[in-house]
Enzyme design. Structure first.
Site: not given
Ligand code: AGP
Length: 611
Positions: A2, A27, A75, A101-102, A485, A489, A492, A508, A606
Site C-alpha cells: 500500500c 508499489r 495492495w 499501510n501495514g 538474477e 528478471k 517476474e 541430477h 516494489k
Molecule cells: C527484484 O526485481 C524484486 N523487486 C524483489 O525480489 C526485491 O529484490 C526484493 O523484494 C527485495 O527488496 P529490497 O531490496 O527492497 O529488500
C-alpha cells in the site's frame, strides 16, 4: 505494498494527493481513494477499485477546494480488492477517517472488542478495525487525537503507517508508524506525508523521519512530533540528495529500461563514494579495522534480487577475505533460530531498507548481540537506521518493480567491502589491492559499452522468444549466482516460467525437461570452470536446446552457442556486474514483446513491507 500520501497547507489537496499516489503506483495496488476537507466542512471521500484512472474519473466535476487531505493505494491483504475495502476508512459515526499501510495482526480480538461496544463494520479490512479502535479510545478518554493514537499503538500488534483526520480537528492530519515506512516533508506550501520519497520529491527534498511508535500532527504552519507518552519531541529536518528527474521517465518508454541505462552513472557514483585514488574508504560506515580483523564468520541475509547479490558476494568475500560466508533468505533465517557466531557479522542487503523479513532478520542478529551491516539504497529507511553500520548505494529512487540499477550498485558495495576486508585482514597484498581498485573503476564504462553494443542485438533476439513457456539459466560459481538474477528478471516481468541451475546440477534431474527448442541461457565467464560449463551446454544442446551464451569477449563458445552475447573482459570477481546487464535486457525486451506492463508486473510490489 500500500501507499499513503497526505497534504496540509495552502494548495488544493486533491491534486497533490493524486500526483503523489501516481508516483507510488510502482508499489503495486488494486484500488485507491482520497479524503479531502475544506476548512470546517465535512470530509469528502472518493474511492475506486482498479487503477488510479478510475478514481480520477470519479473525481471529475467534483470541485474539491479542500487544502487538507489524505490518499491511499491499496495492495489487498485483508479483504478482496473492492471499492468497499479501499481506503480511506471511516469510523462508525464518521469521527475518524484513516489510511493505512501495514497489517494489524490482532485485528480479530480488536473486532470482538469493538462488537462489545456496539461498533459495526462495513468492510473486511483490518484497517477499518484500526480506525474504530482509535475512535473508541478518542471517545472513552476524551483526551484528543494524540492520546487516542498512543493508546491504540499500545493496544495494537502488527505494522502500520497511518494518516488520520479527526472531525473535531479540521486543519490537522495526524500520522503514526510502526515498521511500515513513512516520511514527512515540508515546503513553503505546507506539510506532506508519504510512504516513500518519490511521492513528494516533486514538492520538497526536506524531510523528517519518525521512528517506531512515534506520532506527528501536520498543521497548516508547523509539524509537531510526539513520543508514546504524548510528550512533544524534536526531529531534525534532513535533506534528500535525490533529484526529481530520477522519479520521471525522461523520454524512456518504461522506468525499467531507463534504470537499466542509468547503471553506468549510478555504478560510478557508488564506486566514487568508497574508492579513492588508491585505497578504499569505509569510514562513512563506521566499520573499524579492528572490527574487521575480528570477524570470524559472515552471514548475508536478504530477499529476492538482494539475496542474489548475497550469493554473488559470498564467492567474492570468501575468496578475498578467507572468512566463511553463509547466505540466507531472510524469511528462512528469521524463523530458524539461527546459531550465530558472536564474532560474526550479519550483512543485510536491501534496496528499500523496509523489507519486513530482512528487517526482522536484522533484529534477530541484534538480539543475539552480533554486529550488523546494511547495504541499503534508501537513506533513513528502517534497516539503515537500525543496523550498526551502513554502506549506502547511490542508485537513486528505483521506480520499476524489477530491480536493476539498485542491484548493480549493491554488487559494487559488496565488492568494495570484500576488497577492503581482505586487505585489512592481510589476505590480499598491496599489488592485488591496487589491481582490484584499478579494475573496479573501469566497470561504468564497460557497462556503457554493453548498453551501446548489445541492446539492439538483444531486442532482436527477444522477439524470437516472446511465446516461450520455459527458460533455463545455468552457470557455475559466480556465473551460477548471476543466473539466479537472470531467471528472476525474466519471470517476474514476463510471467514466463524460468529456473536458474548450477550447471553441474542439471544431470541430477532437471535435464529431463530439456527438449527441442527449449531456451537455455548459459553464463560462462569464470576461467577455472569454463570448460565444465561448456560441457553442460553441449549436453543441453545435444538434447535440442537453443543455447544463448553470455560470455567474456576473449572466450570462445562458438562450438556450442546458437547466439552469443560477449561482455567486456574484467577480473573474475566483477563479471556479475557485466553479465547481469544482458540478462536484464533479455527480461525487459521479452516482456515488452509480450505487450505486458513491465514497470508494474501483476501481484508484485516494489517493497514487501509485510510478511
Ligand atoms: C527484484 O526485481 C524484486 N523487486 C524483489 O525480489 C526485491 O529484490 C526484493 O523484494 C527485495 O527488496 P529490497 O531490496 O527492497 O529488500
Amino acid at each position: 505494498m500500500c501507499g499513503i500520501v497526505g497534504y496540509n497547507g495552502s494548495k488544493k489537496a486533491v491534486d497533490i494527493l493524486l500526483d503523489g499516489l501516481s508516483r507510488l503506483e510502482y508499489r503495486g495496488y488494486d484500488s485507491a481513494g482520497v479524503a479531502v476537507r475544506d476548512k470546517d466542512k465535512e470530509i469528502q471521500i472518493f474511492k475506486a477499485k482498479g487503477k488510479l484512472e478510475n478514481l480520477r474519473e470519479k473525481l471529475e466535476g467534483e470541485k474539491l477546494k479542500g487544502t487538507c487531505g489524505i490518499g491511499h493505494t491499496r495492495w489487498a491483504t485483508h479483504g478482496e480488492p473492492s471499492e468497499t475495502n479501499a481506503h480511506p476508512h471511516v469510523s462508525n459515526d464518521g469521527n475518524v477517517t484513516l489510511v493505512h499501510n501495514g497489517i494489524i495482526e490482532n485485528y480479530q480480538e480488536l473486532t470482538a472488542k469493538l462488537g462489545r461496544h456496539d461498533y459495526t463494520l462495513y468492510s473486511e479490512t483490518d484497517t477499518e478495525v484500526l480506525t474504530n479502535i482509535i475512535d473508541y479510545y478518542y471517545k472513552k478518554y476524551k483526551m484528543g487525537p494524540i492520546d487516542a493514537i498512543n493508546r491504540t499503538m499500545v493496544r495494537v500488534r502488527g505494522s502500520y503507517a497511518i494518516a488520520v483526520m479527526f472531525r473535531d480537528y479540521p486543519d490537522e492530519i495526524w500520522v503514526a508508524r510502526k515498521d511500515s515506512p513513512m516520511i514527512i516533508g515540508e515546503n513553503e506550501d505546507g506539510y506532506y506525508v508519504a510512504s516513500d520519497v518519490p511521492a513528494i520529491l516533486k514538492y520538497t527534498n526536506k524531510v523528517y523521519y519518525i521512528d517506531n511508535l512515534e506520532a506527528a500532527c501536520l498543521k497548516k504552519d508547523k509539524v509537531i512530533f510526539y513520543d508514546l507518552n504524548g510528550d512533544e519531541i524534536k526531529k531534525e529536518l534532513k535533506e534528500i540528495k535525490w533529484d526529481v528527474s530520477a522519479a520521471e521517465k525522461e523520454g524512456y518508454e518504461h522506468f525499467m529500461i531507463k534504470e537499466i541505462n542509468e547503471q553506468p552513472d549510478v555504478i560510478k557514483k557508488t564506486i566514487n563514494s568508497f574508492v579513492r585514488e588508491d585505497y578504499i574508504d569505509l569510514s562513512n560506515t563506521g566499520l573499524s579495522d579492528e572490527e574487521i580483523k575480528n570477524f570470524k564468520q559472515i552471514y548475508i541475509v536478504a530477499c529476492g534480487s538482494a539475496y542474489h547479490v548475497g550469493v554473488c558476494a559470498q564467492y567474492v568475500l570468501e575468496d578475498l577475505t578467507r572468512i566463511p560466508v553463509r547466505v540466507e533468505i531472510a524469511s528462512e533465517f528469521r524463523y530458524r533460530k539461527p546459531i550465530l557466531d558472536k564474532d560474526g557479522l550479519v550483512i543485510v542487503i536491501s534496496q528499500s531498507g523496509e523489507t519486513a523479513d530482512s528487517l526482522a532478520a536484522l533484529r534477530e542478529a541484534k538480539n543475539q548481540g552480533v554486529k550488523t551491516l546494511g547495504i541499503i539504497n534508501v537513506v533513513g529507511s528502517s534497516i539503515a537506521r537500525e543496523a550498526d553500520h551502513v554502506l549506502y548505494t547511490l542508485a537513486g529512487p528505483e521506480i520499476a518493480v524489477a530491480t536493476t540499477k539498485a542491484f548493480s550498485t549493491q554488487l559494487i558495495a559488496a565488492y568494495v567491502l570484500a576488497i577492503q576486508m581482505g586487505y585489512v585482514k592481510g589476505k590480499i597484498n598491496e599489488t592485488v589491492y591496487q589491481e582490484l581498485i584499478e579494475e573496479i573503476k573501469t566497470l561504468p564504462e564497460k557497462v556503457q559499452y554493453e548498453l551501446d553494443h548489445l541492446t539492439n542485438k538483444i531486442q532482436k533476439l527477444s522477439s524470437k522468444f516472446s511465446h516461450i513457456k520455459d527458460a533455463f539459466y545455468i552457470g557455475r560459481g559466480l556465473d551460477y549466482a548471476i543466473s539466479l538474477e537472470g531467471s528472476l528478471k525474466l519471470k517476474e516481468v514476463s510471467y514466463i516460467h524460468s529456473e536458474a541451475y548450477a550447471a553441474g546440477e542439471l544431470k541430477h534431474g532437471t535435464i529431463s525437461l530439456i527438449e527441442d527448442g527449449t531456451l537455455v541461457i548459459g553464463i560462462a565467464t569464470q576461467e577455472e570452470i569454463f570448460e565444465k560449463t561448456i560441457s553442460n551446454l553441449v549436453e543441453v544442446k545435444s538434447r535440442g536446446a537453443y543455447v544463448v551464451t553470455v560470455t567474456s569477449e576473449d572466450m570462445d563458445v562458438s562450438k556450442v552457442s546458437n547466439f552469443t552475447l560477449n561482455v567486456p573482459k574484467t577480473l573474475k570477481y566483477f563479471y556479475p556486474s557485466l553479465t547481469v546487464v544482458p540478462l536484464q535486457l533479455i527480461g525487459y525486451y521479452i516482456t515488452v514483446s509480450r505487450g505486458l506492463d513491465v514497470d508494474k508486473p501483476r501481484n508484485l510490489a516494489k517493497s514487501v513491507t509485510v510478511e
